[in-house]
Design an enzyme around this catalytic site. Structure first.
Site, PDB file in Angstrom:
ATOM      1  N   LEU A 699      12.603  12.642  -9.973  1.00 27.65           N
ATOM      2  CA  LEU A 699      11.893  12.188 -10.733  1.00 27.65           C
ATOM      3  C   LEU A 699      10.066  11.461 -10.375  1.00 27.65           C
ATOM      4  O   LEU A 699       8.944  12.559 -10.786  1.00 27.65           O
ATOM      5  CB  LEU A 699      12.827  11.289 -11.506  1.00 27.65           C
ATOM      6  CG  LEU A 699      13.408  11.946 -11.820  1.00 27.65           C
ATOM      7  CD1 LEU A 699      14.572  10.688 -12.431  1.00 27.65           C
ATOM      8  CD2 LEU A 699      13.423  12.953 -13.182  1.00 27.65           C
ATOM      9  N   ASP A 826       8.953  -9.257  -6.807  1.00 23.91           N
ATOM     10  CA  ASP A 826       8.229  -8.321  -7.407  1.00 23.91           C
ATOM     11  C   ASP A 826       8.104  -7.605  -8.667  1.00 23.91           C
ATOM     12  O   ASP A 826       8.530  -7.000  -8.714  1.00 23.91           O
ATOM     13  CB  ASP A 826       8.774  -7.171  -5.992  1.00 23.91           C
ATOM     14  CG  ASP A 826       7.342  -6.144  -6.552  1.00 23.91           C
ATOM     15  OD1 ASP A 826       6.051  -6.762  -6.676  1.00 23.91           O
ATOM     16  OD2 ASP A 826       7.132  -5.069  -5.622  1.00 23.91           O
TER      17      ASP A 826
END
Ligand SMILES: *[C@@H]1O[C@H](CO)[C@@H](O)[C@H](O)[C@H]1NC(C)=O
Ligand SMILES: *[C@@H]1O[C@H](CO)[C@@H](O)[C@H](O)[C@H]1NC(C)=O
Ligand SMILES: *[C@@H]1O[C@H](CO)[C@@H](O)[C@H](O)[C@H]1NC(C)=O
Length: 974
Positions: A699, A826
């Site tokens: 993807l 993160d």
């Protein structure tokens, strides 16, 4: 044991039990003094709770030896205390049984997953527990409907009338605090109801023996009652993070034993009462984030050591003795008020550790020797005022200084060379002053320096070459000065440097090899560099912004710049470049105007891409900007260490054909993480391993992960994340076992806004994580910043913000499973997946806890996430925190509100907004994304309120940021 229980028939069981009891009675007689009645109650309890080490062979002889059980001494005659904290209890049906242990004085069932208190406990049946003094239910999931046994308004706490300590913190209690029957507890000494959802007013009819009252992070409203003075024994009063209003009654000053008074983050008004300075025991007073007005009472620090009055509307000058009062002042925060005038001409208290005066209207020169020899002064922030005169050079005599922020003032003169003595300094911010002279060579002694910002002054001379000795530097900003000469040759030695801003100077000469980890920006614009653009720049594969504009660069744009995989902006305008433009990917915003020699081909945007070296790649693959920032994750390491010998080379490239012809890799270990058994039958590990080897399933990819859609044999699709190997991240090691434990814990999470891994596979060539495929529409970053589709309207943006806040609150909430908060290492808009335009999913939660940043030597961004989202304090705390996550969320909220990315043109969005906001209060409208805000006035109003929430989240001071739960509450009230 378990087998035996499952196996035998009913009669078998009874026989077993008789046997058991016979033994018990014998052992009771022979070894234990505990009454038969209590022994059998305890045995019954152990049967219900099924706690493994209570059931060890032989241990039934003496329940007094069981973990968490305490008996009266010296005779072991009765059970007096039970500590069942963190025992993974989910069912509370055992509680009524405890009513039989009449000698119980202390019960601690904190840190479990109890969701209700059954009828038999805390009712008349349980009046037997007359001696109960300490009751701790904190960190469970108790909600009010379940704790009130019937329609009666009181849950029956009054039956425990001897109770001294009661802790219900971190539950889901709601409703009016007055309905909990707390007033019947006449001997109560400590009451902790922190982090619930209680409403009503501050209770004024509790026991007068109370010495700790904590109700922070609830929804209390009304005023702080005058009668609070009746709690004469009170030492700790914490009412912060509620919705209290009105002014503080001056009777609070009558609490003559008070040590800590926390009123932060409410809607309190009026003046800070003078009377508080009378309390001789008061050590800590925080009233930040309210709406206090008036002047600061002159004697407020007579006794207080820690004072926080930041974020109010306090006016007037700083009282003359506030900072010098006493010998034990530790921390003073007056930032973000309207204080004016000069700093008092006194020597600052020598014990001071932290002083924050930023964002006021203070002026005048800093009195000489105000800061002389403050041995403990560690954090000093005086930014965004109007101080004049020379920089206080006596700061050089403060050996502990870590942070010096004097930015945005009107300081003149030189940077004192004596600052070279500040060997502990980590952050030096002197930007936006009127400093002149050269950068002193003594900076080379600042061996701990991380951030050096001297931008927008009038500094001259050359950049000292010794700067390259400061190997811990992460950010250098010298932009907007009059610096001449060349860039030091050895600047490339700064291998932690992620930002280098040298624009708007008069630099010239050869551009040396640049530090490999540059990431935020390399800005050489508006200088006098000439010659060809050095090809060495193409090694900067983390760089996001490269600005070489307005110089005299000539020759062709090097083809090799196309290998800057993280690049999002390339600004080459106003040079003398010639020739073709290399084919950059769509993610690179290119500015080449003002180069007459450049051949521009109209409408061929996609043409060259196909022809050139990247032709093999499908465009799908580059859908997502690859500028995801590095995170040295142990996941990566573990795998890398494990397989570095076997497979790294094979994995790195490999066309479809090559991979197909390879033998199928072997699954080393595959494990289902989710309890949902549907996936057990759906997921085939071997099929997944096979499918990710085929490019047609790919993807998109980010710096560390490749994403695939894989259709399982049963027809269901899964999203699979495959760890990409990159040799430069193979740094740290941790135990694989820990990784598996962490993943298993994560697999048990369940929240509609959190992307929970369903399964994982370790195989000879890598590591895969499985997710529901429905979760993969695209990332939030793509939807807001890659303007492909329509502009997302405010309603959707708002739903997204609330959803993310819900997800993070869930991860932070330590209320379920007795787990610790899950921190996001993160958190950025590239880590938020969208299920639909209103349903966000917080992703990449796997990086949680897998490494200990405090042990890391690597640069800031290596552990703390994506530039633009990293809270400023990480620079010196080196620790990921919930407050840090709140900051990153604030930045995402700003992206939603402004439509701007977290970093653009080398400038952080958070800083830009803060600056705009403080410099032009009334023009907040201009910060908002006009495409959205102009559509309706209601939208604008809501966005402005959301903006103030975002500003609270990005507060420089981590302590002043609201908790995620509070943020969520504020957002849902828009
Ligand atoms: C222990 O004593 C209490 C009160 O006398 C009684 O209600 C209870 O049933 C006894 N428990 C056992 C297990 O005998
Ligand atoms: C808190 O309580 C209010 C009303 O009592 C309710 O509307 C809100 O949903 C609750 N919030 C949470 C987080 O439970
Ligand atoms: C500085 O801190 C140290 C350690 O906390 C303490 O012992 C010392 O007394 C402090 N110095 C002053 C002047 O207060």
């Amino acid at each position: 044991m378990k087998k035996i229980h499952d196996g035998p028939s009913e009669t078998g069981k009874s026989i077993m039990f008789c046997f058991f009891f016979f033994f018990l009675s014998c052992f009771h007689v022979c070894f234990s003094e505990l009454s038969t009645n209590q022994t059998s109650t305890m045995i019954e309890l152990s049967r219900i709770l099924n706690i493994s080490d209570w059931n060890l062979p032989g241990s039934e002889r003496n329940p007094c030896l069981w973990r968490g059980v305490l008996c009266s001494q010296p005779d072991n005659g009765s059970v007096i205390s039970l500590t069942l904290s963190g025992f993974d209890l989910t069912n509370s049906s055992f509680l009524p049984l405890l009513c039989q242990i009449q000698t119980l004085e202390s019960l601690d069932v904190s840190n479990n997953s109890l969701s209700s208190i059954p009828d038999g406990f805390m009712t008349t049946n349980c009046e037997t527990l007359v001696g109960l003094k300490h009751l701790n239910f904190s960190m469970n999931q108790l909600s009010s409907s379940s704790s009130s046994s019937s329609s009666s308004s009181s849950p029956g706490l009054r039956y425990f009338s001897k109770l001294e300590d009661l802790d219900f913190s971190y539950n889901l209690l709601s409703g009016n605090i007055g309905d909990y029957g707390l007033d019947g507890l006449v001997q109560l000494r400590t009451l902790n109801l922190n982090f619930n959802n209680l409403t009503g007013s501050v209770p004024s009819n509790l026991s007068k023996t109370l010495d700790k009252l904590e109700i922070t992070n609830n929804s209390l409203s009304g005023t702080v009652p005058e009668s609070i003075q009746d709690y004469q024994e009170l030492k700790l009063l914490d009412l912060s993070d509620n919705q209290l209003n009105g002014s503080i009654p001056s009777s609070l000053g009558n609490l003559s034993k008070l040590e800590t008074l926390l009123l932060s983050n409410n809607h309190l008004l009026g003046p800070i009462p003078e009377s508080l300075s009378r309390i001789q025991t008061l050590q800590r007073f925080a009233a930040n984030r309210n709406r206090f007005t008036g002047e600061i009472p002159s004697a407020i620090t007579r006794h207080v050591k820690n004072l926080d009055l930041s974020y109010n509307n306090l006016k007037g000058t700083i009282p003359v003795d506030l900072l010098s009062q006493q010998l034990h002042l530790v921390s003073v925060d007056l930032s973000f008020n309207q204080l004016h005038g000069w700093l008092p001409p006194r020597h600052v208290s020598p014990s001071l550790v932290r002083l924050r005066l930023g964002s006021n209207k203070l002026s005048g020169p800093v009195p000489s020797s105000a800061f002389q020899s403050l041995e403990n002064l560690t954090y000093l922030e005086m930014d965004n005022n109007s101080f004049t005169g020379y920089i206080p050079s006596d700061l050089a005599s403060c050996p502990s200084l870590n942070l010096m922020n004097l930015a945005m003032n009107k300081f003149t003169g030189i940077i004192p060379p004596a600052f070279g003595n500040l060997t502990k300094l980590r952050v030096m911010k002197l930007q936006q002053n009127k400093l002149t002279g050269a950068i002193p060579d003594e900076v080379k002694q600042l061996s701990n320096l991380l951030i050096l910002d001297l931008s927008w002054n009038s500094l001259s001379g050359s950049i000292p070459s010794s700067l390259s000795n400061l190997t811990k530097l992460t950010n250098i900003n010298l932009q907007g000065n009059n610096l001449t000469g060349t860039i030091p040759d050895k600047i490339g030695d700064l291998d932690g440097l992620i930002e280098l801003q040298l624009g708007q100077n008069m630099l010239r000469g050869k551009i040396p090899v640049m530090p490999r980890k540059l990431q935020i920006s390399l800005n050489l614009s508006y200088n006098m560099f000439d010659g060809p653009i050095p090809t060495s720049l193409s090694q900067l594969d983390r760089l996001e912004v490269l600005d070489l504009s307005t110089n005299r660069f000539s020759g062709e744009i090097p083809d090799s710049l196309t290998s800057l995989v993280s690049l999002s902006q390339l600004i080459l305008s106003n040079n003398q470049l010639t020739g073709d433009i290399p084919s950059f990917t769509k993610n690179v915003k290119l500015n080449i105007s003002g180069n007459p020699g450049i051949i521009t081909k109209v409408n061929e945007e996609n043409g060259p891409i196909k022809k050139r070296s990247q032709g093999k790649r499908k465009r799908k693959l580059v859908l997502v900007a690859v500028g995801v920032v590095a995170l040295v994750s142990v996941i990566i390491t573990v795998i890398a260490l494990r397989f570095s010998r076997q497979g790294v080379n094979k994995m790195q490239v490999g066309s479809v054909e090559e991979e197909r012809s390879m033998e199928l890799p072997e699954v080393v270990r595959g494990k289902l993480l989710t309890p949902n058994s549907l996936h057990r039958s759906n997921i085939s590990f071997a099929k997944a391993v096979e499918a990710v080897a085929r490019q047609e399933n790919a993807l998109f990819q980010t710096m560390f992960w490749s994403y695939y859609r894989v259709v399982m044999p049963c027809g269901s699709s899964y999203l699979i994340k495959k760890l990409k190997t990159r040799d430069r991240v193979f740094k740290q090691a941790s135990s694989e076992q820990q990784l598996e434990l962490d993943l298993e814990m994560l697999g048990k999470l369940h929240h509609p806004n959190v992307m929970v891994p369903l399964a994982y596979v370790l195989y000879s060539e890598g590591f895969l994580l499985f997710y529901d495929f429905a979760h993969t529409r695209s990332t939030l970053y793509d939807v807001i910043h890659n303007h492909t589709g329509d502009v997302v309207d405010w309603t959707s943006r708002y739903s997204i913000a609330v959803g993310i806040a819900q997800g993070i609150s869930y991860l932070h909430g330590s209320i379920s499973n007795g787990r610790e908060p899950i921190l996001l290492q993160d958190l950025s808009s590239k880590k938020i997946m969208l299920k639909s335009l209103t349903e966000p999913l917080v992703g990449d939660i796997e990086l949680f806890k897998v490494m200990d940043p405090s042990k890391s030597n690597s640069s800031l961004s290596a552990f703390a996430g994506t530039i633009g989202y990293i809270p400023p304090e990480y620079a010196y705390t080196m620790r990921v925190t919930t407050a840090g996550n709140v900051y990153s969320f604030g930045v995402i909220l700003l992206e939603l509100l402004t439509g701007k990315p977290a970093v653009s043109e080398g400038r952080e969005l958070a800083k830009w907004v803060m600056q705009r906001h403080s410099s032009q209060q009334d023009e907040c409208n201009n910060i908002l994304d006009l495409r959205v805000s102009k559509t309706s006035t209601t939208a604008t109003k809501q966005m402005l309120r959301a903006l103030s929430i975002a500003l609270a989240c990005i507060n420089i001071s981590p302590g002043a940021r609201p908790k995620m739960k509070t943020v969520l509450r504020m957002l849902t009230r828009l």
